[in-house]
Design a protein around this motif. Sequence first.
Motif, short mmCIF file in Angstrom:
data_model
loop_
_atom_site.label_atom_id
_atom_site.label_comp_id
_atom_site.label_asym_id
_atom_site.label_seq_id
_atom_site.Cartn_x
_atom_site.Cartn_y
_atom_site.Cartn_z
N UNK A 476 58.39 -63.76 28.89
CA UNK A 476 59.45 -63.21 29.74
C UNK A 476 60.12 -62.05 29.03
N UNK A 477 60.37 -60.99 29.78
CA UNK A 477 60.97 -59.79 29.22
C UNK A 477 62.46 -59.68 29.51
N UNK A 478 62.94 -60.35 30.54
CA UNK A 478 64.37 -60.35 30.85
C UNK A 478 64.81 -61.76 31.17
N UNK A 479 66.12 -61.97 31.11
CA UNK A 479 66.68 -63.30 31.39
C UNK A 479 67.96 -63.14 32.21
N UNK A 480 67.87 -62.42 33.30
CA UNK A 480 69.04 -62.22 34.15
C UNK A 480 69.43 -63.54 34.83
N UNK A 481 70.72 -63.77 34.93
CA UNK A 481 71.22 -64.98 35.58
C UNK A 481 72.42 -64.67 36.47
N UNK A 482 72.55 -63.40 36.88
CA UNK A 482 73.72 -62.97 37.65
C UNK A 482 73.36 -62.47 39.04
N UNK A 483 72.18 -62.86 39.54
CA UNK A 483 71.77 -62.42 40.87
C UNK A 483 71.07 -61.07 40.89
N UNK A 484 70.76 -60.50 39.72
CA UNK A 484 70.07 -59.22 39.65
C UNK A 484 68.71 -59.31 40.34
N UNK A 485 68.36 -58.27 41.10
CA UNK A 485 67.08 -58.20 41.79
C UNK A 485 66.24 -57.06 41.20
N UNK A 486 64.96 -57.32 40.99
CA UNK A 486 64.04 -56.33 40.41
C UNK A 486 62.87 -56.10 41.36
N UNK A 500 61.00 -49.47 36.83
CA UNK A 500 61.16 -50.45 37.89
C UNK A 500 62.48 -50.19 38.60
N UNK A 501 62.61 -50.74 39.79
CA UNK A 501 63.87 -50.65 40.53
C UNK A 501 64.70 -51.88 40.21
N UNK A 502 66.01 -51.69 40.14
CA UNK A 502 66.93 -52.77 39.83
C UNK A 502 68.12 -52.69 40.77
N UNK A 503 68.53 -53.82 41.33
CA UNK A 503 69.64 -53.85 42.29
C UNK A 503 70.65 -54.89 41.86
N UNK A 504 71.92 -54.47 41.90
CA UNK A 504 73.04 -55.37 41.65
C UNK A 504 74.11 -55.11 42.69
N UNK A 505 74.56 -56.18 43.34
CA UNK A 505 75.60 -56.09 44.36
C UNK A 505 75.23 -55.08 45.44
N UNK A 506 73.94 -55.01 45.77
CA UNK A 506 73.48 -54.16 46.86
C UNK A 506 73.21 -52.73 46.48
N UNK A 507 73.45 -52.34 45.23
CA UNK A 507 73.20 -50.98 44.78
C UNK A 507 71.88 -50.94 44.02
N UNK A 508 70.90 -50.21 44.56
CA UNK A 508 69.59 -50.16 43.92
C UNK A 508 69.45 -48.88 43.10
N UNK A 509 68.97 -49.03 41.87
CA UNK A 509 68.76 -47.91 40.96
C UNK A 509 67.37 -48.00 40.35
N UNK A 510 67.01 -46.98 39.58
CA UNK A 510 65.73 -46.95 38.88
C UNK A 510 65.98 -47.03 37.38
N UNK A 528 65.45 -58.81 26.41
CA UNK A 528 66.48 -58.21 27.24
C UNK A 528 66.64 -56.75 26.88
N UNK A 529 66.36 -55.82 27.78
CA UNK A 529 66.49 -54.41 27.46
C UNK A 529 67.95 -54.03 27.26
N UNK A 530 68.21 -53.20 26.28
CA UNK A 530 69.58 -52.77 26.04
C UNK A 530 70.08 -51.95 27.22
N UNK A 531 71.35 -52.15 27.56
CA UNK A 531 71.95 -51.40 28.66
C UNK A 531 71.73 -52.02 30.02
N UNK A 532 70.87 -53.05 30.13
CA UNK A 532 70.61 -53.67 31.42
C UNK A 532 71.15 -55.09 31.49
#
Length: 533
Positions: A476-486, A500-510, A528-532
Amino acid sequence: MGKLTTLLLVGLMLGWASASRAQNHPELEWEVVETEHFRIFYHEGLEGAAARAARIAEAAYAPLTELYGYEPDGRVRIVLKDHDDYANGAAFFYQDTIEIWATSLDHDFDLRGSSDWLRNVITHEFAHIISLGAARKGVQRVPALYLQYFGYQREKNRPDILIGYPDVIASYPVMGTVVPMWLAEGAAQYGTATTGHDRWDANRDMVLRSLVLADEQLSFEQMGVFGKQGFGNEYVYDHGFSLVRYIAETYGEEKVAELYRAASQWHTLAIDGACKKVLGKSADELYGEWIESMRQGYRAQVAALGPLREGERIVDVGFSNLRPRLAPNGEQLAYLSTRKRHHYPHGLIVRDLATGEEEVAAFPAAASTVDWSPDGRKLLFSRIDRADKYGSRQADIYEWDSAAAGPSFWRNMLWFVPAMVSGTGPDPPSVRRLTRGMRALYPTYSPDGEWIIFVQNKDTNNNLAMMRADGTDLRYLTHFADGTQLYTPRFSPDGRKLAFAIAREGQRDIAVVELDAGGDWTGGPSGQPSGLG
């Protein structure tokens, strides 16, 4: 003959066993959390989602109840579950109960923009509870009335006959809630100006613009019901959302709630009467002015774009064709298609661009990405396949090998009867399953073909994972537990970076991150990538 009969009986039993699996989850432990206005039921693994659901529901309570002037008698029940890769919600407004399938809709459906799914679906379904409660004509325990009259023949010649044969039967049902689908779903998507759980996005606008400019929009009567083929049911959502927005922006947001309250009167048997009372015009007049306003607006948009440049249409069969991917040699195109079916799921199609010949490489396939191996021989895809022993249907990664031999005659004969009974059969030798119970989406090969990276969906969270091309050495490369979508990870040509695309609280970014030689993130702790984070 005896052996053949035995084989057929075994096949029938296998088919029936597969078809009879029901959704039951005795393996799950359930908990409940209570707030001032809600009771949240959730199973293990959804503790974080339940806490977020409680905050979301309470935030939506005041705006919606104040707009519609209606409050439930007790706490509203919300049932959260995430044992399927399936996105949906349901409001049982006569029982004040909401059911939520927690997988984000973004992963399953391309005709809507990104949103915070949990916030979107909970607020949407609670809007149904409140708005339809406000439109209810009677008490909650009486959903409808059924009036019936019997008339009898009058017997004039025989005094011993007290009553004659029935000669009149008149029946009239009176529904306790009369709200067309466009208004129910449109108001639930709109919510209020302050809930902000959903928005009119470019995807919805594209769908409606295409229909209006081609004069193929739904009629007012068609907007009122579901039960359509293809994207027809989604059109009801789009039309309803747009019309409710038009009412709110043209006549005032309070008029939406007034339509529901007008529908609660016993003498209001159709929405036309509510429109005349609240808006001062018939439903047909409202529909006509809304369509004309859209037509003028969309024509102005197209005129401002200048000359239209159109490409060559390669495929015109199927109401849904998506996820195209060219082979490395540029001679083949892989894509997902419903083909001649008017319903899901998709199949994985491989098309020879020179001859136009097509092959159904695999069926079914999830509406996720597909990817060619570097040598162009294999294809990766996700599939939501047969249910497990508890009835759950989850996504896993499969591989199609164009060089594999086809199934033998005897193999086809052996599985013919079970496949006819259960509707399913084994995959051909060209299709190989790489994961089990992984809930894996968006698989892609590394440039050297040695690794596969994908998104794992679990407990409303998405995380990136890698494994070798044969399905081993999972990490596993990430361990998000806050509802983050990839979404849609892709390697750079040298394999050193991952986008990759990443979305938090409905805001999608790259996002773009670098990998070291061992496949871990650089510049941050392993996993866990730094800054994410």
